[in-house]
Scaffold this motif. Structure first.
Motif, PDB file in Angstrom:
ATOM      1  N   SER A 211      82.609  13.032  13.118  1.00 33.76           N
ATOM      2  CA  SER A 211      83.042  14.181  12.451  1.00 33.76           C
ATOM      3  C   SER A 211      84.094  13.815  11.625  1.00 33.76           C
ATOM      4  CB  SER A 211      83.429  15.142  13.427  1.00 33.76           C
ATOM      5  OG  SER A 211      84.253  14.896  13.917  1.00 33.76           O
ATOM      6  N   ALA A 212      84.909  12.884  12.014  1.00 29.39           N
ATOM      7  CA  ALA A 212      86.196  12.466  11.316  1.00 29.39           C
ATOM      8  C   ALA A 212      85.760  11.589   9.854  1.00 29.39           C
ATOM      9  CB  ALA A 212      87.046  11.469  12.339  1.00 29.39           C
ATOM     10  N   LEU A 213      84.934  10.796   9.988  1.00 29.16           N
ATOM     11  CA  LEU A 213      84.335  10.178   8.884  1.00 29.16           C
ATOM     12  C   LEU A 213      83.655  11.172   7.993  1.00 29.16           C
ATOM     13  CD1 LEU A 213      82.517   6.950  10.649  1.00 29.16           C
ATOM     14  CD2 LEU A 213      84.757   6.996   9.435  1.00 29.16           C
ATOM     15  N   SER A 214      83.036  12.217   8.384  1.00 27.42           N
ATOM     16  CA  SER A 214      82.706  13.331   7.643  1.00 27.42           C
ATOM     17  C   SER A 214      83.707  14.054   7.002  1.00 27.42           C
ATOM     18  CB  SER A 214      81.477  14.272   8.343  1.00 27.42           C
ATOM     19  OG  SER A 214      82.379  15.319   9.033  1.00 27.42           O
ATOM     20  N   GLU A 215      84.898  13.921   7.307  1.00 27.05           N
ATOM     21  CA  GLU A 215      85.834  14.587   6.705  1.00 27.05           C
ATOM     22  C   GLU A 215      86.415  13.711   5.510  1.00 27.05           C
ATOM     23  OE1 GLU A 215      87.221  17.412   6.967  1.00 27.05           O
ATOM     24  OE2 GLU A 215      87.330  17.946   9.076  1.00 27.05           O
TER      25      GLU A 215
ATOM     26  N   ARG B  34      79.856  15.627   4.071  1.00 22.39           N
ATOM     27  CA  ARG B  34      79.194  16.039   5.139  1.00 22.39           C
ATOM     28  C   ARG B  34      77.800  15.556   4.866  1.00 22.39           C
ATOM     29  NH1 ARG B  34      84.126  17.479   7.353  1.00 22.39           N
ATOM     30  NH2 ARG B  34      84.911  19.335   6.418  1.00 22.39           N
ATOM     31  N   THR B  35      77.254  15.832   3.714  1.00 22.70           N
ATOM     32  CA  THR B  35      75.690  15.458   3.288  1.00 22.70           C
ATOM     33  C   THR B  35      75.708  13.823   3.378  1.00 22.70           C
ATOM     34  OG1 THR B  35      76.579  15.139   0.986  1.00 22.70           O
ATOM     35  CG2 THR B  35      75.578  17.261   1.677  1.00 22.70           C
ATOM     36  N   ARG B  36      76.557  13.025   3.322  1.00 21.21           N
ATOM     37  CA  ARG B  36      76.290  11.683   3.214  1.00 21.21           C
ATOM     38  C   ARG B  36      76.538  11.208   4.708  1.00 21.21           C
ATOM     39  NH1 ARG B  36      80.749   7.724   0.148  1.00 21.21           N
ATOM     40  NH2 ARG B  36      79.691   8.745  -1.518  1.00 21.21           N
ATOM     41  N   MET B  37      77.216  11.931   5.430  1.00 21.08           N
ATOM     42  CA  MET B  37      77.190  11.642   7.137  1.00 21.08           C
ATOM     43  C   MET B  37      75.905  11.979   7.639  1.00 21.08           C
ATOM     44  SD  MET B  37      78.315  10.431   9.952  1.00 21.08           S
ATOM     45  CE  MET B  37      80.054   9.769   9.090  1.00 21.08           C
ATOM     46  N   MET B  38      75.135  13.123   7.403  1.00 25.23           N
ATOM     47  CA  MET B  38      74.124  13.574   7.872  1.00 25.23           C
ATOM     48  C   MET B  38      73.153  12.831   7.432  1.00 25.23           C
ATOM     49  SD  MET B  38      74.343  17.748   7.853  1.00 25.23           S
ATOM     50  CE  MET B  38      74.904  18.125   6.159  1.00 25.23           C
ATOM     51  N   THR B  39      72.967  12.444   6.070  1.00 23.99           N
ATOM     52  CA  THR B  39      71.995  11.551   5.541  1.00 23.99           C
ATOM     53  C   THR B  39      71.761  10.240   6.423  1.00 23.99           C
ATOM     54  OG1 THR B  39      72.207  12.492   3.580  1.00 23.99           O
ATOM     55  CG2 THR B  39      70.949  10.373   3.537  1.00 23.99           C
ATOM     56  N   VAL B  40      72.787   9.547   6.536  1.00 26.58           N
ATOM     57  CA  VAL B  40      72.997   8.129   7.226  1.00 26.58           C
ATOM     58  C   VAL B  40      72.518   8.296   8.518  1.00 26.58           C
ATOM     59  CG1 VAL B  40      74.482   6.359   7.501  1.00 26.58           C
ATOM     60  CG2 VAL B  40      74.774   7.413   5.631  1.00 26.58           C
TER      61      VAL B  40
ATOM     62  N   GLY C 101      76.194  12.352  14.249  1.00 28.33           N
ATOM     63  CA  GLY C 101      76.706  12.560  13.070  1.00 28.33           C
ATOM     64  C   GLY C 101      75.889  13.632  12.332  1.00 28.33           C
ATOM     65  N   ILE C 102      74.906  14.367  13.003  1.00 27.69           N
ATOM     66  CA  ILE C 102      74.431  15.420  12.177  1.00 27.69           C
ATOM     67  C   ILE C 102      74.786  16.926  12.693  1.00 27.69           C
ATOM     68  CG2 ILE C 102      71.911  16.579  11.682  1.00 27.69           C
ATOM     69  CD1 ILE C 102      70.812  13.769  12.422  1.00 27.69           C
ATOM     70  N   PRO C 103      75.081  17.266  13.918  1.00 26.30           N
ATOM     71  CA  PRO C 103      75.514  18.699  14.202  1.00 26.30           C
ATOM     72  C   PRO C 103      76.669  19.180  13.922  1.00 26.30           C
ATOM     73  CG  PRO C 103      75.235  17.295  16.300  1.00 26.30           C
ATOM     74  CD  PRO C 103      74.663  16.564  15.164  1.00 26.30           C
ATOM     75  N   ALA C 104      77.663  18.312  14.252  1.00 27.09           N
ATOM     76  CA  ALA C 104      79.109  18.810  13.777  1.00 27.09           C
ATOM     77  C   ALA C 104      79.239  18.788  12.146  1.00 27.09           C
ATOM     78  CB  ALA C 104      80.247  17.829  14.317  1.00 27.09           C
TER      79      ALA C 104
END
Length: 450
Positions: free
Chosen positions: A118-122, A126-132, A166-169
């Motif tokens: 979730s820190a990486l998603s910040e 968000r979309t890149r983290m969910m996709t990967v 990496g998806i739910p948060a």
């Protein structure tokens, strides 16, 4: 006014790129375009700021379908071995407690990795983290059926759980940023509904495929289904319009986490999520063994019992209406009472009574989860990804603990012992909610006295 958001935040428009950028604008509550006060260098007309997604607006349906597909793939992959535990036990010659680690390893890894991801998603979006995350989880899911032994199966499931983290948060934070506050509970309810459909369809597919071709074929089938969901997600998801990259400074992340852990309301919500999931993990990890041992049901019939997840789809989608009518605590009390009644009903030695009990347990769990997770997103006014990640971490630690404790209890004392563990967790939810009600009344009296 939306508490905690500085309404002096602004956006810029550049002639060179034609893109809006800058500080995150708050969601627009009124539906009217918001003027930024900035104009293009070549035109006196103002460029309207983007508006938050809301029902009936372009993009809302695509966003809902994309995250529904993400939720479906997440739960289908995460719990892909749960309906197959009796077959896994037989195939590898292991006990129920040992086989349950194929579920607990995935949920435990998710709980451990959800905060750092979730820190990486910040920072990266968000979309890149969910996709990967989805790409890695699906890729590992296509390898899981070929695990040569239990140790390899548990290890691959742990890697899969870490990827799913990496998806739910990120999804919760994405919704909190992109959706109007009044529509947030409903949007999160649809994401949770995707979870319930994924949990149902994954177990249904694996059960019937395993009965026809073996448990490995069941796992391969759910991997193919998740691949199709991932493709739909990648095609449909709208780009983020209100995301603002943050620093990866560990001190800043630590400060955000510490701030959330000092918030009494967030702590109560984390506890509620963990305890609800303890109930759910214990019940659905063990139910396959009970149906096989006491009623001699086959893998297909055991998988079919997860059609009950459709009830969870309806109850999670209705969570917003429940909160509007009864308030957050009222909705939680209803969810708790429904879950407890289902556990008591499941003690009967009848497939019909067990099925009715599972219906009530599932309805109560998904409603409670949707209410609590939406409350986290609305309570956190900064560091939303960390706030959601802490909830998800507690939630999946509860799942891991529930699955392991439920299996051990079943091995030592049968279904009554498993139901006892679940009822203790329900009692914990009641205690936390009652304490929250008392704290809220005390605070109101203190404010009135001042």
């Amino acid at each position: 006014m939306h508490q905690g958001i500085d309404y002096r935040d602004f956006v810029h428009w550049t002639h060179e790129t034609g893109r809006v950028y800058g500080r995150r604008m708050p969601p627009v509550h009124t539906g009217a375009p918001v003027s930024t006060g900035a104009s293009t260098p070549s035109s006196p007309q103002e460029t309207p700021a983007p508006q938050a997604h809301a029902p009936g607006r372009p993009g809302y349906r695509r966003m809902s379908l994309a995250l529904f597909a993400a939720g479906l793939a997440t739960f289908a992959l995460l719990y892909s071995t749960q309906a197959l535990l009796p077959a896994v036990s037989e195939g590898f010659g292991v006990t129920a407690g040992q086989a349950s680690w194929t579920v607990s390893a995935a949920t435990g890894a998710l709980a451990l990795f959800v905060l750092p991801l979730s820190a990486l998603s910040e920072r990266f979006g968000r979309t890149r983290m969910m996709t990967v995350s989805m790409a890695v989880a699906v890729g590992v899911g296509l390898l899981v059926p070929f695990a040569p032994n239990l140790e390899w199966l548990v290890a691959l499931r742990a890697v899969q759980g870490a990827a799913i983290a990496g998806i739910p948060a990120s999804a919760m934070a994405y919704l909190a940023e992109e959706v109007r506050p009044k529509a947030l509970v409903g949007a999160i309810g649809l994401f949770v509904a995707g979870n319930s459909i994924g949990g149902m369809s994954g177990r249904l597919v694996t059960g019937w495929a395993a009965q026809a071709w073996g448990w490995r074929a069941g796992l391969l089938a759910v991997g193919a289904m998740a691949l199709a969901c991932a493709a739909a997600f990648w095609v449909l998801l709208p780009r983020a319009r209100f995301f603002r990259p943050a620093s990866l400074d560990p001190r800043a992340v630590g400060a955000a986490v510490a701030g959330h852990l000092r918030d009494p309301l967030l702590l109560r919500l984390y506890g509620i999520g963990a305890l609800f999931m303890t109930v759910f993990g214990a019940v659905y990890t063990v139910i396959g063994y009970r149906l096989a041992d006491e009623f001699s049901l086959g893998q297909g019939a055991i998988g079919s019992i997860f059609l009950i997840y459709l009830v969870g789809t309806a109850s999670s989608a209705a969570a917003g209406r429940l909160v509007a009518r009864m308030g957050r605590r009222g909705a939680l009390y209803l969810a708790v009472a429904t879950t407890a009644l289902g556990l008591l009903l499941s003690l009967a030695a009848s497939v019909a009574a067990i099925t009715a009990g599972l219906v009530l347990i599932t309805a109560g769990f998904f409603a409670g989860h949707a209410v609590a997770s939406a409350a986290v997103s609305r309570t956190a006014v900064s560091g939303r990804a960390q706030a959601s990640a802490l909830y998800q971490s507690a939630y999946y630690l509860g799942s891991s603990a529930g699955g392991t404790l439920g299996a051990l209890a079943y091995h030592s004392g049968g279904w009554a012992a498993t139901a006892g563990i679940a009822l203790l967790a329900v009692l914990g939810v009641v205690s936390i909610t009652l304490y929250g009600s008392h704290a809220a009344r005390s605070e109101r009296r203190l404010v009135a006295a001042r």
